[in-house]
Design an enzyme around this catalytic site. Structure first.
Site, PDB file in Angstrom:
ATOM      1  CG  ASN A  38      10.156 -42.014  -1.475  1.00  0.00           C
ATOM      2  OD1 ASN A  38      11.107 -42.638  -1.006  1.00  0.00           O
ATOM      3  ND2 ASN A  38       8.960 -42.525  -1.634  1.00  0.00           N
ATOM      4  CG  HIS A 123      -3.986 -43.757   0.046  1.00  0.00           C
ATOM      5  ND1 HIS A 123      -2.906 -43.801  -0.787  1.00  0.00           N
ATOM      6  CD2 HIS A 123      -4.295 -42.458   0.185  1.00  0.00           C
ATOM      7  CE1 HIS A 123      -2.578 -42.578  -1.146  1.00  0.00           C
ATOM      8  NE2 HIS A 123      -3.398 -41.752  -0.561  1.00  0.00           N
ATOM      9  CG  ASP A 211      -2.182 -40.762  -7.981  1.00  0.00           C
ATOM     10  OD1 ASP A 211      -1.408 -40.609  -7.019  1.00  0.00           O
ATOM     11  OD2 ASP A 211      -1.956 -40.306  -9.121  1.00  0.00           O
ATOM     12  NE  ARG A 284      -2.290 -35.010  -5.052  1.00  0.00           N
ATOM     13  CZ  ARG A 284      -2.121 -35.603  -3.870  1.00  0.00           C
ATOM     14  NH1 ARG A 284      -2.667 -35.068  -2.804  1.00  0.00           N
ATOM     15  NH2 ARG A 284      -1.431 -36.718  -3.764  1.00  0.00           N
ATOM     16  CG  HIS A 313       2.157 -35.596  -2.012  1.00  0.00           C
ATOM     17  ND1 HIS A 313       3.510 -35.633  -2.242  1.00  0.00           N
ATOM     18  CD2 HIS A 313       1.720 -36.875  -2.106  1.00  0.00           C
ATOM     19  CE1 HIS A 313       3.883 -36.889  -2.446  1.00  0.00           C
ATOM     20  NE2 HIS A 313       2.820 -37.653  -2.383  1.00  0.00           N
ATOM     21  CG  ASP A 317       6.822 -40.495  -0.072  1.00  0.00           C
ATOM     22  OD1 ASP A 317       5.881 -41.257  -0.323  1.00  0.00           O
ATOM     23  OD2 ASP A 317       7.034 -39.443  -0.700  1.00  0.00           O
ATOM     24  CD  GLU A 340      -1.755 -38.577  -0.670  1.00  0.00           C
ATOM     25  OE1 GLU A 340      -1.317 -37.610  -1.297  1.00  0.00           O
ATOM     26  OE2 GLU A 340      -1.446 -39.746  -0.941  1.00  0.00           O
TER      27      GLU A 340
END
Ligand code: CS2
Ligand code: MG
Length: 403
Positions: A38, A123, A211, A284, A313, A317, A340
């Site tokens: 990203n 989220h 986070d 992660r 993760h 993105d 996630e």
């Protein structure tokens, strides 16, 4: 010998930029790998086009480990996010090809399923605590068993993790870096209130995550971890910048709140001390930025020796190609923690048709041979690259800080 006949990089922007590597063998078998970094997408595209692809043509696609070592050791300049994302894309595409040739979904090549499905977290975010909890309640109603909570900080114009449209968070939001403003003291006051309100409304049968996004000092992280203990978070992520892995010793001295780190790690060496000293509970790192399936398995095996679980993760993105690969890994890895799942827009999903599916708070990669995902190159061509940077962050006095 399954000869690599062609390889090409596709940069497309169906609402956000993605970089995808396509490898084709002389037998016409095609594999795909995510190479998205990203805000630095073109660096990886160039690394692949200018330095990696010339070395791939003519090699045996079945020799995944040998090609991984060739690209890692042979580069001389080892590691780093650009190099390891490029290696990841090659590795992922070759595993896709191997699955297709074997006629098996990738997880079957990784030792088979170790569980029925892959628990994910959604989220929930909002400008206020009330807004955030309302979205979290909706995620709970959708069947999510784990929800990340991020809310606005009173007195700050914006903050990490709070999106304009609630359900799709895209931080790379401008042609040049947006400047955010940060105040740790204002932030530290609101998070415990957010978790107290969440437990009141959502109850205790749902995992709640947060986070911190690299923004505290170790002692501040110890403070926040202690303040959150009564609400039993599933994890507190990226509590501090992990350049100095010793920092986590200080956090551990003050709190039992589980710690997660590593979405910006690109090799096991970034996490070695954290894992060996059991300074974290979840790692992660994920397929696209940590050298692909091959290296992520090494990280997970090392972590397993020290009671550290995976928590890959999975932000917007990271393309559906990475999500698909991660789900095959997640389904098989013994020390799985959580995945996630920030979901992608319909526009993105149309460019990347895939067989993974959501049900009852979990994803399953499906049983299509290989990854079960592809890129529609004709559709991808309709979305030209559009430069977009991640924001930068400054303290209220103007000091450049961690975003
Ligand atoms: C975040 C990401 O998903 C997460 O945990 O840290 O949103 C991260 O900010 C982006 O992936 C950066 O591109
Ligand atoms: Mg994060």
């Amino acid at each position: 010998m399954l000869k690599i006949a062609d390889a090409r990089v596709i940069v497309t922007c169906p609402g956000r930029n993605f970089v995808t590597l396509v490898i084709e063998t002389s037998d016409g078998v095609r594999g795909v790998g995510d190479a998205t970094l990203n805000g630095r997408e073109l660096a990886v595209a160039s690394y692949l086009n200018d330095h990696v692809i010339p070395c791939l043509i003519g090699r045996d696609a079945h020799r995944i480990e040998d090609i991984w070592q060739y690209l890692y050791r042979g580069a001389y300049w080892r590691r780093g996010p650009v190099t390891m994302s490029a290696i990841a894309a090659v590795d992922t595409a070759l595993w896709d090809i191997k699955g297709k040739v074997a006629g098996l979904p990738l997880y079957q090549l990784l030792g088979g399923a170790s569980r029925e499905n892959v628990m994910v977290y959604g989220h929930a975010n909002g400008v206020s605590i009330e807004d955030t909890i309302a979205v979290a309640a909706d995620y709970q109603a959708q069947g999510y068993k784990a929800i990340r909570l991020q809310c606005g900080v009173p007195g700050l114009p914006s903050t990490y993790g709070v999106s304009k449209d609630k359900y799709f968070y895209e931080p790379a939001d401008a042609d040049l870096p947006t400047e955010n403003v940060w105040s740790t003291s204002k932030y530290l006051r609101v998070v415990p209130e957010l978790f107290a309100a969440a437990r009141d409304t959502l109850g205790w049968d749902v995992h709640l995550l947060h986070d911190v996004h690299h923004r505290l000092t170790p002692i501040e992280a110890g403070r926040l971890g202690k303040d959150l203990e009564p609400y039993r978070p599933f994890w507190m992520e990226d509590a501090v910048v992990a350049d100095n892995q010793d920092s986590f010793r200080l956090i551990r001295q003050h709190t039992t709140t589980p710690l997660a780190v590593g979405e910006i790690f690109n090799s096991v060496w970034d996490a070695k001390q954290l894992i060996q000293e059991q300074l974290v509970d979840y790692i992660r790192a994920t397929v696209v930025h940590a050298g692909g399936i091959t290296h992520l398995r090494r990280i997970a095996s090392f972590a397993d020796m020290y009671n550290v679980r995976t928590g890959c993760h999975g932000a917007t993105d990271l393309s559906p190609v990475c999500m698909a690969a991660a789900l095959h890994f997640d389904l098989s890895v013994p020390n799985f923690g959580i995945q996630e799942y920030m979901r992608h827009t319909e526009e993105t999903d149309a460019v990347f048709p895939h067989s993974y599916s959501f049900a009852d708070g979990a994803l399953h990669p499906g049983d299509a041979p290989g990854l079960g995902v592809d890129i529609d190159e004709q559709l991808a061509a309709k979305y030209p690259y559009k430069r977009a940077y991640l924001p930068v962050n400054r303290l209220e006095d103007g000091t450049l800080f961690n975003w």
